[in-house]
Scaffold this motif. Structure first.
Motif, mmCIF file in Angstrom:
data_model
loop_
_atom_site.group_PDB
_atom_site.id
_atom_site.type_symbol
_atom_site.label_atom_id
_atom_site.label_comp_id
_atom_site.label_asym_id
_atom_site.label_seq_id
_atom_site.Cartn_x
_atom_site.Cartn_y
_atom_site.Cartn_z
ATOM 1 N N LYS A 96 -10.863 -44.652 -23.899
ATOM 2 C CA LYS A 96 -12.287 -44.565 -22.935
ATOM 3 C C LYS A 96 -11.073 -44.885 -21.492
ATOM 4 C CE LYS A 96 -15.489 -46.299 -18.904
ATOM 5 N NZ LYS A 96 -16.426 -47.132 -19.555
ATOM 6 N N LEU A 97 -9.985 -45.304 -21.406
ATOM 7 C CA LEU A 97 -9.000 -44.772 -21.099
ATOM 8 C C LEU A 97 -7.653 -43.089 -20.971
ATOM 9 C CD1 LEU A 97 -9.126 -47.771 -20.278
ATOM 10 C CD2 LEU A 97 -7.234 -48.252 -19.483
ATOM 11 N N TYR A 98 -8.119 -43.040 -22.336
ATOM 12 C CA TYR A 98 -7.628 -42.078 -22.753
ATOM 13 C C TYR A 98 -8.320 -41.083 -22.269
ATOM 14 C CZ TYR A 98 -6.533 -37.360 -25.124
ATOM 15 O OH TYR A 98 -6.845 -36.293 -26.050
ATOM 16 N N HIS A 99 -9.346 -40.852 -22.591
ATOM 17 C CA HIS A 99 -10.066 -39.666 -21.619
ATOM 18 C C HIS A 99 -10.386 -39.818 -20.170
ATOM 19 C CE1 HIS A 99 -11.256 -38.358 -25.309
ATOM 20 N NE2 HIS A 99 -12.139 -38.981 -26.005
ATOM 21 N N SER A 100 -10.217 -41.347 -19.635
ATOM 22 C CA SER A 100 -10.215 -40.897 -18.056
ATOM 23 C C SER A 100 -9.211 -40.465 -17.414
ATOM 24 C CB SER A 100 -10.126 -42.777 -17.741
ATOM 25 O OG SER A 100 -9.044 -43.677 -18.251
ATOM 26 N N VAL A 101 -7.969 -40.780 -18.307
ATOM 27 C CA VAL A 101 -6.094 -40.153 -17.313
ATOM 28 C C VAL A 101 -6.870 -38.094 -17.418
ATOM 29 C CG1 VAL A 101 -3.590 -39.370 -18.255
ATOM 30 C CG2 VAL A 101 -5.589 -41.872 -18.275
ATOM 31 N N THR A 225 2.905 -40.369 -20.128
ATOM 32 C CA THR A 225 1.179 -40.194 -19.583
ATOM 33 C C THR A 225 0.730 -39.889 -18.161
ATOM 34 O OG1 THR A 225 1.149 -41.888 -21.554
ATOM 35 C CG2 THR A 225 -1.481 -41.531 -20.767
ATOM 36 N N THR A 226 1.170 -40.658 -17.445
ATOM 37 C CA THR A 226 0.958 -40.869 -15.485
ATOM 38 C C THR A 226 2.326 -40.363 -15.342
ATOM 39 O OG1 THR A 226 0.787 -43.067 -15.657
ATOM 40 C CG2 THR A 226 -0.843 -41.959 -15.823
ATOM 41 N N PRO A 227 3.372 -39.196 -15.241
ATOM 42 C CA PRO A 227 4.472 -38.813 -14.726
ATOM 43 C C PRO A 227 4.256 -39.339 -13.345
ATOM 44 C CG PRO A 227 3.382 -36.801 -15.151
ATOM 45 C CD PRO A 227 2.373 -37.998 -15.809
ATOM 46 N N LEU A 228 5.441 -39.218 -13.011
ATOM 47 C CA LEU A 228 5.381 -39.592 -11.354
ATOM 48 C C LEU A 228 4.958 -38.081 -10.317
ATOM 49 C CD1 LEU A 228 7.244 -40.575 -8.774
ATOM 50 C CD2 LEU A 228 9.340 -38.739 -8.875
ATOM 51 N N GLY A 229 3.922 -38.399 -9.523
ATOM 52 C CA GLY A 229 2.797 -37.622 -8.534
ATOM 53 C C GLY A 229 1.768 -37.832 -9.499
ATOM 54 N N ALA A 236 -9.165 -45.107 -12.268
ATOM 55 C CA ALA A 236 -10.260 -46.315 -12.131
ATOM 56 C C ALA A 236 -11.551 -45.086 -11.707
ATOM 57 C CB ALA A 236 -9.370 -46.782 -10.725
ATOM 58 N N GLY A 237 -10.948 -44.186 -10.808
ATOM 59 C CA GLY A 237 -12.092 -43.642 -10.286
ATOM 60 C C GLY A 237 -12.977 -42.599 -11.632
ATOM 61 N N ALA A 238 -12.199 -42.246 -12.545
ATOM 62 C CA ALA A 238 -12.683 -41.556 -14.290
ATOM 63 C C ALA A 238 -13.350 -43.101 -14.376
ATOM 64 C CB ALA A 238 -11.376 -40.948 -14.417
ATOM 65 N N LEU A 239 -12.825 -43.873 -14.670
ATOM 66 C CA LEU A 239 -13.247 -45.215 -15.283
ATOM 67 C C LEU A 239 -14.855 -45.359 -14.806
ATOM 68 C CD1 LEU A 239 -10.345 -47.466 -15.974
ATOM 69 C CD2 LEU A 239 -12.135 -45.975 -17.889
ATOM 70 N N ARG A 240 -14.738 -45.421 -13.447
ATOM 71 C CA ARG A 240 -16.451 -45.624 -12.723
ATOM 72 C C ARG A 240 -16.779 -44.701 -12.490
ATOM 73 N NH1 ARG A 240 -16.301 -50.506 -14.350
ATOM 74 N NH2 ARG A 240 -14.487 -52.279 -13.440
ATOM 75 N N PRO A 333 -3.733 -49.686 -21.381
ATOM 76 C CA PRO A 333 -3.320 -48.603 -21.844
ATOM 77 C C PRO A 333 -2.342 -47.585 -22.152
ATOM 78 C CG PRO A 333 -3.447 -49.838 -19.410
ATOM 79 C CD PRO A 333 -3.155 -50.560 -20.460
ATOM 80 N N THR A 334 -1.361 -48.575 -22.686
ATOM 81 C CA THR A 334 -0.255 -48.365 -23.666
ATOM 82 C C THR A 334 -1.179 -47.925 -25.546
ATOM 83 O OG1 THR A 334 1.457 -49.967 -23.207
ATOM 84 C CG2 THR A 334 1.402 -49.240 -25.155
ATOM 85 N N GLU A 335 -2.256 -48.325 -25.712
ATOM 86 C CA GLU A 335 -3.064 -48.025 -26.672
ATOM 87 C C GLU A 335 -3.672 -46.699 -26.545
ATOM 88 O OE1 GLU A 335 -4.514 -52.409 -27.361
ATOM 89 O OE2 GLU A 335 -6.342 -51.075 -27.215
ATOM 90 N N ALA A 336 -3.885 -46.232 -25.049
ATOM 91 C CA ALA A 336 -4.821 -45.238 -24.973
ATOM 92 C C ALA A 336 -3.903 -43.951 -25.295
ATOM 93 C CB ALA A 336 -5.643 -45.388 -23.699
#
Length: 487
Positions: A96-101, A225-229, A236-240, A333-336
Motif C-alpha cells: 500500500k505504501l509503495y503504491h502511495s508513492v 524512493t523519495t529523493p530530495l524535492g 500521507a495524502g495518497a494513503l488517505r 517504508p523500507t518494505e515498500a
C-alpha cells in the motif's frame, strides 16, 4: 461505518474500539524516565531489553508537572494497529505504501483557524519555558535530557523552495532552545540546513507533534524512493486519498501540520553546534532503535524556538527508540521501497517483504520470492543485491520461498534449518558502508572493517533450488473453516 482517521485523536478513538489495543491510566507518572519505564513492560516490543511484549497503545492522563496535558505512547507499536489505522491488512502495508508513492497527493493550506493554534505561547511571554510547555519524556536515567521523538520536522530548501518532512532526534536544551541531530547524508532537512548555513541564513522550521499516523509513516521514506524535492506529506495524502492540511506558522516563515496536537516554531542557527548532553553530562543521548543508548553528539545543530502552539488539552505523542513503534515507522517504508524496486526489475517474483523487529526495521529484511521457472534460479539473490544497493542501512537479507510466512521469524528460521546450507547459501559482501549505530560495525570487532559504520552485508538464501521443489513440499493438511468446531 468507522470514523475516518485523520489526526491523533481520531486514531486513538479507533484504537479504543479495538479489543486489546488501547489502555489509559489516571495514576500520576513522572515523564523523567518513569513513563518510558512503565511502557517498556506494557507493550514496547522491538529491541527493548526483555522482559517486554507487544502490547496496547497507552495514554497517561496524569503527567507530573503538566496538569493540562496527556502523553500517548505506542500508537504504532504493532503492525496490526498500523494496518487498522491505515485501513488495510497487516501483510499489505508495504504494498500500500509503495503504491502511495507513485500516486502522491500534495498538501493544501487549511482554511480557517487551525486546531494546532488554539493556544499560543510566544518566546516574548515572561513565563515561556519549553520544559513546562512540552511534556517531552526522558526515556532513561542516562538520557541527555527530555526528547521529542515524534516531531514532524518541516522545512523548505533555501534555493529550490521544495519542502520536506522528516523525524529527527530533538532534545530540549533550554527554555527556548532545542538540539537537533542530523545523521550525515541521511536526511533531506539536514541538506537544507547545510545549504542555509553556506548562505549565512537561518533555516525556518516547524515541528508538529501528535499527527495522523499516515504522516508519521510516510515521513520515514528515504531516497531513492523519495529523493530530495519529494514532499513526503504527499505520501500521507495518497494513503488517505485526500491532502494533508497545513497552516502558516505565526512567528517564522514556514508551514505546520494544521491538526497537530503541538507545533514548535523556530529557526536552525547557522555555524553553531551543541553538545547534546551539555546539561546532564551523562555521555549518552537516548535509546536508539538497535537497543543501545547512543552516545551524545558534539555536532548537534541548534534550534532557537520562537513559539509553541497547541490544541486545548493537548496530547503529547512519544515513542521508545528501540520499540516496535520504530519498526513500524522505519520498516514499513523500507518494505515498500524494496518491493517497488524488485517488482520493477523482475515483475511477479517478489511476493512480499518484511523488515522485522529483530533488525529494528532497518538492519534486516526477509524477501519472500517465487521462482516461477527454471531461469528464475539465481534471481532471488539478484533481488537481495537490489535491496542492498538501494538501502545502505540493510545488513542482512533472508530469502525464503512463497510457502514460507515472511512475517513469522519462526517460519523463516524453519526455512533456514531445513532448506539452507552454510557452505553454499551464504553470500557475503564485506567492506560496505552500513549503519553507524550498530556497535559491531567497527574495526575493534573485525580487522576487515576499515572504518566505523562499515559492515559485511550478508545474504542467507533459504530458498529451495527450483529443480528440487517437489522434494520440499510442506505437509498438506485439509483446508477447513475451524469456526464450525470452535463456535
Amino acid at each position: 461505518m468507522q470514523d475516518k482517521v485523520r489526526d491523533l485523536r481520531s486514531a486513538l478513538k479507533r484504537l479504543k474500539q479495538m479489543e486489546g489495543q488501547y489502555i489509559e491510566t489516571d495514576v500520576e507518572v513522572d515523564p523523567m524516565a518513569e513513563l518510558a519505564g512503565v511502557y517498556r513492560y506494557v507493550g514496547a516490543g522491538g529491541t527493548v531489553k526483555r522482559p517486554t511484549k507487544e502490547g496496547p497503545a497507552m495514554v497517561f492522563n496524569n503527567v507530573k508537572g503538566h496538569k493540562d496535558a496527556r502523553v500517548a505512547i505506542g500508537v504504532l507499536a504493532s503492525r496490526k494497529r498500523v494496518a487498522a489505522l491505515l485501513d488495510c491488512k497487516p501483510e499489505e502495508l508495504g504494498k500500500k505504501l509503495y503504491h502511495s508513492v507513485d500516486n502522491p497527493i500534495a498538501p493544501v493550506e487549511y482554511q480557517g483557524d487551525a486546531p494546532c493554534q488554539q493556544v499560543v505561547h510566544k518566546v516574548e511571554d515572561p513565563d515561556f519555558n519549553l520544559y513546562d510547555l512540552v511534556p517531552a519524556p526522558t526515556n532513561t536515567p542516562d538520557d541527555a535530557g527530555p526528547y521529542i521523538t515524534l516531531g514532524m520536522c518541516y522545512a523548505t530548501h533555501p534555493d529550490t523552495g521544495v519542502h520536506d518532512v522528516t523525524i529527527h532526534r530533538l532534545c530540549i536544551q533550554g527554555k527556548d532552545e532545542l538540539s537537533i541531530f542530523f545523521t550525515p547524508g541521511a536526511r533531506h532537512i539536514g541538506a537544507m540546513a547545510e545549504r542555509a548555513e553556506e548562505l549565512g541564513q537561518k533555516l525556518p522550521i516547524s515541528i508538529s507533534i501528535g499527527v495522523d499516523p499516515a504522516i508519521e509513516i510516510g515521513s520515514c521514506f528515504e531516497a531513492p524512493t523519495t529523493p530530495l524535492g519529494y514532499d513526503e506529506l504527499s505520501v500521507a495524502g495518497a494513503l488517505r486519498n485526500e491532502p494533508v492540511e497545513l497552516c502558516k506558522c505565526l512567528t517564522v516563515n514556514e508551514m505546520a501540520i494544521a491538526n497537530a496536537e503541538y507545533v514548535i516554531e523556530g529557526e536552525v542557527i547557522p555555524n553553531v553546534r551543541v553538545q547534546e548532553d551539555q546539561n546532564s553530562h551523562t555521555g549518552y543521548a537516548m535509546p536508539e532503535f538497535p537497543g543501545y543508548t547512543g552516545p551524545a553528539s558534539s555536532q548537534c545543530w541548534l534550534i532557537k524556538v520562537k513559539a509553541v502552539t497547541h490544541r486545548e488539552n493537548p496530547i503529547m505523542q512519544t515513542c521508545i527508540g528501540p520499540s516496535e513503534e520504530h519498526v513500524s515507522m522505519a520498516g514499513i517504508p523500507t518494505e515498500a521501497s524494496i518491493y517497488g524496486m524488485v517488482e520493477k526489475a523482475m515483475p511477479g517474483r517478489l511476493q512480499n517483504v518484511y523488515c522485522g523487529s529483530a533488525g529494528g526495521g532497518k538492519y534486516m529484511a526477509v524477501l519472500q520470492f517465487k521462482k516461477r521457472e527454471a531461469s528464475d534460479e539465481g534471481r532471488q539473490r539478484q533481488a537481495a543485491l537490489l535491496a542492498f544497493s538501494a538501502f545502505s542501512e540493510l545488513k542482512h537479507v533472508f530469502l525464503v520461498d512463497e510457502d514460507v510466512d515472511c512475517f513469522d521469524m519462526n517460519d523463516v528460521l524453519w526455512a533456514m534449518n531445513t532448506r539452507f546450507q552454510g557452505d553454499a547459501d551464504i553470500i557475503t559482501i564485506p567492506g560496505v558502508r552500513c549503519h553507524p549505530l550498530d556497535p559491531s560495525n567497527d574495526p575493534t570487532c573485525s580487522s576487515s572493517i576499515r572504518d566505523h559504520g562499515i559492515a559485511c552485508k550478508t545474504i542467507f538464501d533459504c530458498t529451495v533450488p527450483y529443480d528440487q521443489k517437489e522434494r520440499f513440499k510442506r505437509a498438506r493438511f485439509m483446508e477447513v473453516d475451524p469456526e464450525h468446531w470452535l463456535s
